[in-house]
Motif scaffolding. Structure first.
Motif, mmCIF file in Angstrom:
data_model
loop_
_atom_site.group_PDB
_atom_site.id
_atom_site.type_symbol
_atom_site.label_atom_id
_atom_site.label_comp_id
_atom_site.label_asym_id
_atom_site.label_seq_id
_atom_site.Cartn_x
_atom_site.Cartn_y
_atom_site.Cartn_z
ATOM 1 N N GLU A 89 0.812 -1.219 0.000
ATOM 2 C CA GLU A 89 0.000 0.000 0.000
ATOM 3 C C GLU A 89 0.847 1.272 0.000
ATOM 4 O O GLU A 89 0.394 2.311 -0.460
ATOM 5 C CB GLU A 89 -0.983 0.002 1.174
ATOM 6 N N LEU A 90 2.082 1.204 0.491
ATOM 7 C CA LEU A 90 2.945 2.387 0.509
ATOM 8 C C LEU A 90 3.660 2.615 -0.818
ATOM 9 O O LEU A 90 4.240 3.679 -1.030
ATOM 10 C CB LEU A 90 4.004 2.256 1.614
ATOM 11 N N GLY A 91 3.626 1.621 -1.696
ATOM 12 C CA GLY A 91 4.375 1.677 -2.947
ATOM 13 C C GLY A 91 4.193 2.958 -3.744
ATOM 14 O O GLY A 91 5.179 3.643 -4.054
ATOM 15 N N PRO A 92 2.951 3.324 -4.097
ATOM 16 C CA PRO A 92 2.760 4.528 -4.921
ATOM 17 C C PRO A 92 3.290 5.809 -4.248
ATOM 18 O O PRO A 92 3.913 6.646 -4.902
ATOM 19 C CB PRO A 92 1.244 4.602 -5.117
ATOM 20 N N GLN A 93 3.057 5.945 -2.944
ATOM 21 C CA GLN A 93 3.537 7.149 -2.244
ATOM 22 C C GLN A 93 5.060 7.190 -2.233
ATOM 23 O O GLN A 93 5.659 8.244 -2.454
ATOM 24 C CB GLN A 93 3.023 7.169 -0.808
ATOM 25 N N LEU A 94 5.686 6.042 -1.961
ATOM 26 C CA LEU A 94 7.145 6.020 -1.898
ATOM 27 C C LEU A 94 7.778 6.173 -3.277
ATOM 28 O O LEU A 94 8.844 6.789 -3.403
ATOM 29 C CB LEU A 94 7.627 4.750 -1.206
ATOM 30 N N GLU A 95 7.143 5.658 -4.308
ATOM 31 C CA GLU A 95 7.659 5.853 -5.665
ATOM 32 C C GLU A 95 7.592 7.322 -6.061
ATOM 33 O O GLU A 95 8.538 7.866 -6.635
ATOM 34 C CB GLU A 95 6.884 4.993 -6.660
ATOM 35 N N ARG A 96 6.481 7.976 -5.746
ATOM 36 C CA ARG A 96 6.332 9.409 -6.037
ATOM 37 C C ARG A 96 7.381 10.212 -5.243
ATOM 38 O O ARG A 96 8.019 11.117 -5.784
ATOM 39 C CB ARG A 96 4.912 9.872 -5.705
ATOM 40 N N LEU A 97 7.556 9.859 -3.986
ATOM 41 C CA LEU A 97 8.547 10.538 -3.153
ATOM 42 C C LEU A 97 9.953 10.343 -3.721
ATOM 43 O O LEU A 97 10.737 11.296 -3.789
ATOM 44 C CB LEU A 97 8.471 10.025 -1.714
ATOM 45 N N ALA A 98 10.287 9.128 -4.141
ATOM 46 C CA ALA A 98 11.621 8.856 -4.698
ATOM 47 C C ALA A 98 11.856 9.702 -5.952
ATOM 48 O O ALA A 98 12.958 10.242 -6.145
ATOM 49 C CB ALA A 98 11.769 7.364 -5.008
ATOM 50 N N LEU A 112 12.362 5.563 7.440
ATOM 51 C CA LEU A 112 11.477 6.727 7.331
ATOM 52 C C LEU A 112 11.979 7.877 8.198
ATOM 53 O O LEU A 112 11.886 9.048 7.800
ATOM 54 C CB LEU A 112 10.037 6.343 7.681
ATOM 55 N N GLU A 113 12.525 7.563 9.373
ATOM 56 C CA GLU A 113 13.118 8.617 10.206
ATOM 57 C C GLU A 113 14.312 9.247 9.505
ATOM 58 O O GLU A 113 14.454 10.471 9.494
ATOM 59 C CB GLU A 113 13.546 8.050 11.561
ATOM 60 N N ALA A 114 15.164 8.408 8.912
ATOM 61 C CA ALA A 114 16.332 8.928 8.197
ATOM 62 C C ALA A 114 15.905 9.804 7.027
ATOM 63 O O ALA A 114 16.470 10.886 6.801
ATOM 64 C CB ALA A 114 17.211 7.776 7.716
ATOM 65 N N MET A 115 14.893 9.362 6.293
ATOM 66 C CA MET A 115 14.405 10.159 5.175
ATOM 67 C C MET A 115 13.848 11.498 5.658
ATOM 68 O O MET A 115 14.104 12.542 5.052
ATOM 69 C CB MET A 115 13.318 9.400 4.401
ATOM 70 N N ARG A 116 13.101 11.464 6.744
ATOM 71 C CA ARG A 116 12.534 12.720 7.249
ATOM 72 C C ARG A 116 13.637 13.668 7.679
ATOM 73 O O ARG A 116 13.582 14.875 7.395
ATOM 74 C CB ARG A 116 11.583 12.461 8.410
ATOM 75 N N LEU A 117 14.647 13.155 8.367
ATOM 76 C CA LEU A 117 15.768 14.009 8.767
ATOM 77 C C LEU A 117 16.462 14.599 7.541
ATOM 78 O O LEU A 117 16.829 15.780 7.533
ATOM 79 C CB LEU A 117 16.765 13.217 9.615
ATOM 80 N N GLU A 147 8.583 24.585 -0.289
ATOM 81 C CA GLU A 147 7.206 24.127 -0.035
ATOM 82 C C GLU A 147 7.089 22.618 -0.263
ATOM 83 O O GLU A 147 6.429 21.917 0.508
ATOM 84 C CB GLU A 147 6.226 24.879 -0.939
ATOM 85 N N ARG A 148 7.726 22.117 -1.311
ATOM 86 C CA ARG A 148 7.662 20.680 -1.582
ATOM 87 C C ARG A 148 8.362 19.902 -0.467
ATOM 88 O O ARG A 148 7.864 18.873 -0.030
ATOM 89 C CB ARG A 148 8.266 20.357 -2.944
ATOM 90 N N ALA A 149 9.495 20.397 -0.001
ATOM 91 C CA ALA A 149 10.193 19.726 1.096
ATOM 92 C C ALA A 149 9.309 19.666 2.335
ATOM 93 O O ALA A 149 9.286 18.651 3.052
ATOM 94 C CB ALA A 149 11.515 20.439 1.408
ATOM 95 N N GLN A 150 8.573 20.722 2.603
ATOM 96 C CA GLN A 150 7.683 20.726 3.768
ATOM 97 C C GLN A 150 6.558 19.698 3.600
ATOM 98 O O GLN A 150 6.204 19.009 4.556
ATOM 99 C CB GLN A 150 7.135 22.137 3.999
ATOM 100 N N ARG A 151 6.020 19.564 2.392
ATOM 101 C CA ARG A 151 4.997 18.529 2.143
ATOM 102 C C ARG A 151 5.600 17.126 2.297
ATOM 103 O O ARG A 151 4.986 16.235 2.878
ATOM 104 C CB ARG A 151 4.389 18.684 0.741
ATOM 105 N N GLN A 152 6.815 16.947 1.785
ATOM 106 C CA GLN A 152 7.488 15.651 1.908
ATOM 107 C C GLN A 152 7.714 15.301 3.376
ATOM 108 O O GLN A 152 7.515 14.153 3.782
ATOM 109 C CB GLN A 152 8.836 15.675 1.175
ATOM 110 N N SER A 153 8.101 16.276 4.162
ATOM 111 C CA SER A 153 8.333 16.041 5.586
ATOM 112 C C SER A 153 7.047 15.603 6.274
ATOM 113 O O SER A 153 7.046 14.674 7.099
ATOM 114 C CB SER A 153 8.886 17.307 6.245
ATOM 115 N N GLY A 154 5.944 16.248 5.937
ATOM 116 C CA GLY A 154 4.656 15.862 6.518
ATOM 117 C C GLY A 154 4.263 14.447 6.133
ATOM 118 O O GLY A 154 3.802 13.663 6.971
#
Length: 185
Positions: free
Chosen positions: A42-51, A107-112, A144-151
């Motif tokens: 279920e996380l696949g599409p979100q993580l692919e878009r994020l990548a 996910l913590e590493a990515m957020r940092l 702005e995109r970085a802030q959305r990614q962080s959320g």
């Protein structure tokens, strides 16, 4: 003396942006690996878009560096890739297979990393107000995109943390509640 100061500031900016490029390279590798791992979930599409976005953001950083005449220090990028690979060797409770804890830590590493990227965009906002080589609107959009990614990463991290830790917290609470109570003397 002003010329020496300008050279020093340019050198510091080059180091700063190359450090962020190193982090961006590691972030691209980590985000792509996470997307591959979760491709069918279920996380696949979100993580692919994020990548994809993380890779685009790294390319934007390279464009900023080019605009500022700052060359990429490729040895630093290699160190970032080595660091990302070393991060895979963390002690996560399993030696060979992926642990559920891996999602939480990654996910913590990515957020940092995204928070660091946002800090770099904020620094570049300041520079863009005095350096015509930078497009302030573009930097604003990247922030702005970085802030959305962080959320997004925080919500994914929270859900992963709940999946990993909440069951053990519930089991501990149930055991404590079902244990015989000592009688008061």
């Amino acid at each position: 003396m002003k010329e020496r100061s300008d050279l020093h500031e340019g050198r510091l900016l080059a180091i700063y942006l190359n450090d962020h490029l190193t982090g961006a390279d590691a972030g691209v590798a980590l985000s792509r690996r996470m997307a591959r791992h979760h491709r069918d979930g279920e996380l696949g599409p979100q993580l692919e878009r994020l990548a994809r976005q993380v890779a685009e953001d790294r390319d934007s950083l390279r464009e900023v560096m080019t605009a500022l005449d700052i060359p990429a220090m490729h040895a630093r990028s290699a160190l970032g890739r080595i660091g990302e690979m070393a991060g895979r060797l963390k002690l996560n409770g399993r030696l060979v297979t992926r642990s559920p804890l891996s999602d939480v830590l990654e996910l913590e590493a990515m957020r940092l990393g995204v928070e660091g990227k946002a800090a770099a965009w904020r620094s570049l906002q300041s520079l863009a107000s005095t350096d015509a080589r930078l497009d302030r609107g573009s930097i604003d959009r990247l922030l702005e995109r970085a802030q959305r990614q962080s959320g997004l990463l925080e919500s994914l991290r929270t859900a992963a943390s709940d999946r990993v830790f909440a069951p053990s917290v519930r089991r501990t609470r149930v055991r404590a509640e079902s244990a015989p109570r000592a009688k008061a003397a």
